[in-house]
Design an enzyme around this catalytic site. Structure first.
Site, PDB file in Angstrom:
ATOM      1  N   LYS A 262       0.843  -1.213   0.000  1.00  0.00           N
ATOM      2  CA  LYS A 262       0.000   0.000   0.000  1.00  0.00           C
ATOM      3  C   LYS A 262       0.868   1.250   0.000  1.00  0.00           C
ATOM      4  CE  LYS A 262      -3.319   2.549   2.922  1.00  0.00           C
ATOM      5  NZ  LYS A 262      -4.209   2.505   4.110  1.00  0.00           N
ATOM      6  N   ASP A 267      -2.669  10.167   3.789  1.00  0.00           N
ATOM      7  CA  ASP A 267      -4.060   9.758   3.976  1.00  0.00           C
ATOM      8  C   ASP A 267      -4.796  10.775   4.843  1.00  0.00           C
ATOM      9  OD1 ASP A 267      -6.456   8.481   4.144  1.00  0.00           O
ATOM     10  OD2 ASP A 267      -5.745   6.806   5.391  1.00  0.00           O
ATOM     11  N   LYS A 274     -10.417  12.622   8.151  1.00  0.00           N
ATOM     12  CA  LYS A 274      -9.974  12.213   9.490  1.00  0.00           C
ATOM     13  C   LYS A 274      -9.956  13.410  10.426  1.00  0.00           C
ATOM     14  CE  LYS A 274      -6.661   8.586   8.145  1.00  0.00           C
ATOM     15  NZ  LYS A 274      -7.310   7.432   8.787  1.00  0.00           N
ATOM     16  N   ASP A 285       1.479   6.170   5.572  1.00  0.00           N
ATOM     17  CA  ASP A 285       0.536   5.251   4.930  1.00  0.00           C
ATOM     18  C   ASP A 285       1.074   4.610   3.646  1.00  0.00           C
ATOM     19  OD1 ASP A 285      -1.845   4.031   5.512  1.00  0.00           O
ATOM     20  OD2 ASP A 285      -3.082   5.462   4.396  1.00  0.00           O
ATOM     21  N   ASP A 344     -12.169   6.991   3.543  1.00  0.00           N
ATOM     22  CA  ASP A 344     -10.990   6.746   4.384  1.00  0.00           C
ATOM     23  C   ASP A 344     -10.571   5.266   4.368  1.00  0.00           C
ATOM     24  OD1 ASP A 344      -8.916   7.353   6.050  1.00  0.00           O
ATOM     25  OD2 ASP A 344     -10.134   7.539   7.877  1.00  0.00           O
ATOM     26  N   GLU A 346      -9.373   3.695   1.900  1.00  0.00           N
ATOM     27  CA  GLU A 346      -8.840   3.833   0.541  1.00  0.00           C
ATOM     28  C   GLU A 346      -7.797   2.786   0.188  1.00  0.00           C
ATOM     29  OE1 GLU A 346      -7.729   5.430   3.125  1.00  0.00           O
ATOM     30  OE2 GLU A 346      -5.602   4.905   2.921  1.00  0.00           O
ATOM     31  N   ARG A 348      -7.605  -0.431   0.557  1.00  0.00           N
ATOM     32  CA  ARG A 348      -8.109  -1.640  -0.089  1.00  0.00           C
ATOM     33  C   ARG A 348      -8.456  -1.384  -1.560  1.00  0.00           C
ATOM     34  NH1 ARG A 348     -12.858  -1.925   4.326  1.00  0.00           N
ATOM     35  NH2 ARG A 348     -11.089  -1.125   5.497  1.00  0.00           N
TER      36      ARG A 348
HETATM   37  N1  BES Z   1      -4.341   4.437   6.855  1.00  0.00           N
HETATM   38  C1  BES Z   1      -5.452   4.098   7.652  1.00  0.00           C
HETATM   39  C2  BES Z   1      -5.122   3.028   8.698  1.00  0.00           C
HETATM   40  C3  BES Z   1      -4.138   3.406   9.777  1.00  0.00           C
HETATM   41  C4  BES Z   1      -4.592   3.772  11.032  1.00  0.00           C
HETATM   42  C5  BES Z   1      -2.785   3.322   9.554  1.00  0.00           C
HETATM   43  C6  BES Z   1      -3.683   4.070  12.027  1.00  0.00           C
HETATM   44  C7  BES Z   1      -1.877   3.627  10.538  1.00  0.00           C
HETATM   45  C8  BES Z   1      -2.330   3.995  11.794  1.00  0.00           C
HETATM   46  C9  BES Z   1      -6.566   3.569   6.781  1.00  0.00           C
HETATM   47  O1  BES Z   1      -6.623   4.023   5.483  1.00  0.00           O
HETATM   48  C10 BES Z   1      -7.850   3.976   7.421  1.00  0.00           C
HETATM   49  O2  BES Z   1      -8.095   5.146   7.501  1.00  0.00           O
HETATM   50  N2  BES Z   1      -8.604   3.011   7.865  1.00  0.00           N
HETATM   51  C11 BES Z   1      -9.868   3.274   8.473  1.00  0.00           C
HETATM   52  C12 BES Z   1     -10.796   2.220   7.965  1.00  0.00           C
HETATM   53  C13 BES Z   1     -12.240   2.498   8.219  1.00  0.00           C
HETATM   54  C14 BES Z   1     -12.710   3.730   7.503  1.00  0.00           C
HETATM   55  C15 BES Z   1     -13.012   1.287   7.779  1.00  0.00           C
HETATM   56  C16 BES Z   1      -9.694   3.176   9.988  1.00  0.00           C
HETATM   57  O3  BES Z   1      -8.788   2.488  10.454  1.00  0.00           O
HETATM   58  O4  BES Z   1     -10.451   3.805  10.692  1.00  0.00           O
HETATM   59 ZN    ZN Z   2      -4.850   4.698   4.727  1.00  0.00          ZN
HETATM   60 MN    MN Z   3      -7.669   5.856   5.322  1.00  0.00          MN
END
Ligand code: BES
Ligand code: ZN
Ligand code: MN
Length: 500
Positions: A262, A267, A274, A285, A344, A346, A348
């Protein structure tokens, strides 16, 4: 550049600026760990009182700097705690070497007198020290290069072939880990998809990696090819996305490993934006993409007899009038349609395109690495990565490889109901990108990715927790980018190259 070498010699008789030795706890009290016996005998009966004077307890991670006043041939010794004498492992030694490295300052040459009963420990001593000296000074106006010029690993195995190979492996893996850390630590405005891709091309040149081919696909071509995930995530940003592919095909390779990482260079969450505090570390990220790319160069440099094709989709997830909206439907590479419900989630989406591309070459195994979900951090904390996939044997192989190189991965399931949810939580597309119910988010994300790997054996590493250290340094791990998973990927490649 620091030079590393192996030498046979006693800790007390080696002339250097600093000598590093371990201290273990035994039933009889504190003792010098194997490798440091010379120091204990040079001090004789004064060794234990010396330790108690400085309040040394032998705890893992503990460090004491002690002027030797002529008792040894080096003016300074650094003692590092190794915990209980019975439970020594390469990883404990690697962490101790890292802690020692972080406390060395102003030394031209250092001797490491840590336990090296076998080649794995030799690797751990060198690797821990190398990783512990890491510093990211690119954006500091005053750069002081603190790393010593010469590091000598004292070991009886100095002429042993496996130990010599172990030292070489340590150097290659530590350099790849440092490269990953550098890329993760670089500010996101200085590391857009275009710049990230250019850094990969530049690395190939600098490393003179003639056996690795690098292909960069730009946004227009990705659009034409139907990579709807990468385009959909990237289109809210002024910095267009890229896909970087690496190929390493040594003659005689019997196994083919595909790596996917990834590469979200920043992000923000997109329109599902966020909150400020969660956005602060989101330059990390792209850690998965950095790790798979750096590991590929390392595998080639080590000349491992395995074919590797690597896919690093790169995009910036931003907010703008052209950003993808929750409710939009994207058509992924290969034709599956996906309803975006939360911009968010993204990672996947860009991984879906890359996974389908990876399957086209019919690899034996696909491994993807991604800072995918905060849910995984909730489940396993910030030092353990989640390990999921569609093949229990592969998951076991990956976990065992990680354990050998000191990285913590823990298996999580993809329960049957997640397949249903991914396929039925949307009324308009083939798949639902996001589960509106938050429980088990790491499992849902993996179930989504599984839809794109067909029946290829596949493992997924969710490194959202351990990719970035938001706290102070510990062991050989600095604050900031950690390089998590590079060592595991190289070790996995080594193991797969020996099978068949
Ligand atoms: N990049 C984040 C995940 C992340 C969180 C990486 C903390 C490093 C530290 C990912 O893209 C994300 O935002 N995931 C969301 C998923 C949700 C919207 C289903 C999350 O973790 O809240
Ligand atoms: Zn992310
Ligand atoms: Mn995200």
């Amino acid at each position: 550049m620091t030079s590393y070498s192996l030498h046979k010699g006693a800790a007390d008789k080696t002339k250097c600026d600093v000598v590093v030795a371990g201290v273990v706890r035994t039933k009889k009290g504190l003792e010098a760990a194997p490798g440091g016996e010379g120091i204990a005998s040079a001090y004789g009966r004064k060794f234990r009182p010396l330790l108690s004077t400085v309040g040394f307890e032998g705890k893992p991670g503990e460090v004491a700097k002690i002027p030797t006043g002529g008792t040894l041939r080096s003016p300074l010794m650094i003692l590092v705690g190794l915990g209980e004498a019975e439970n020594l492992t390469p990883e404990k030694v690697r962490r101790a070497a890292g802690a020692a490295a972080r406390s060395v300052s102003n030394a031209a040459n250092v001797a490491l007198a840590l336990p090296t009963p076998d080649a794995d420990h030799v690797r751990a001593v060198a690797e821990g020290f190398l990783l512990g000296t890491y510093a990211f000074t690119e954006f500091k106006t005053s750069k002081s290069d603190e790393a010593p010029g010469e590091v000598v690993v004292l070991t009886d195995l100095a002429r042993n072939k496996e130990a010599v190979t172990a030292l070489e492996t340590a150097q290659v893996v530590a350099a790849a880990t440092a490269l990953t850390r550098d890329w993760v630590n670089t500010p996101p405005g200085d590391f857009t998809p275009e710049k990230f891709a250019a850094a990969v091309t530049q690395t190939k040149k600098e490393k003179k990696a003639s056996k690795v081919t690098v292909k960069v696909t730009d946004a227009a071509t990705l659009e034409a090819e139907g990579c709807g995930g990468i385009i959909g995530v990237g289109r809210g940003s002024a910095n267009p996305p890229r896909l970087v592919q690496l190929t390493y095909k040594p003659r005689g390779a019997k196994t083919h490993l595909a790596l996917v990482g990834k590469g979200i260079t920043y992000d923000s969450g997109g329109l599902s934006i966020k909150p400020g505090p969660s956005m602060m570390t989101m330059k990390c990220d792209m850690a998965g993409a950095a790790a798979v790319v750096a590991a590929t160069f390392a595998i080639a440099e080590l000349g491992l007899p395995i074919a590797v094709t690597t896919f690093a989709p790169m995009a910036e997830n931003m907010v703008s009038g052209s950003a993808t909206r929750p409710g939009d439907v994207l058509t992924m590479y290969g034709g599956k349609t996906v309803e975006v419900l939360n911009t968010d989630a993204e990672g996947r989406l860009i991984l879906a395109d890359a996974l389908v591309k990876a399957t086209e070459n019919e690899p034996d195994v696909i491994v993807d690495v991604a800072t995918l979900t905060g849910h995984c951090v909730v489940a396993l904390g910030d030092r353990v990565a989640g390990l999921l996939g569609n093949d229990d044997e592969l998951i076991h192989t990956v976990q065992a490889a990680a354990a050998r190189v000191g990285e913590a991965l823990w298996p999580l399931p993809i329960p049957e109901e997640m397949r249903e949810k991914v396929r039925t939580n949307t009324k308009v597309a083939d798949l639902a990108q996001h589960n509106t119910e938050r429980w088990g988010g790491a499992l849902y994300a993996a179930a989504f990715l599984r839809e794109f790997v067909g029946d290829t054996r596949w493992a997924h590493l969710d490194i959202a927790g351990p990719a970035f250290n938001g706290h102070g340094p510990h062991g050989y791990t600095p604050a900031g980018g950690t390089g998590m998973s590079v060592a595991t990927l190289v070790e996995l490649a080594r193991e797969l190259s020996e099978k068949k």
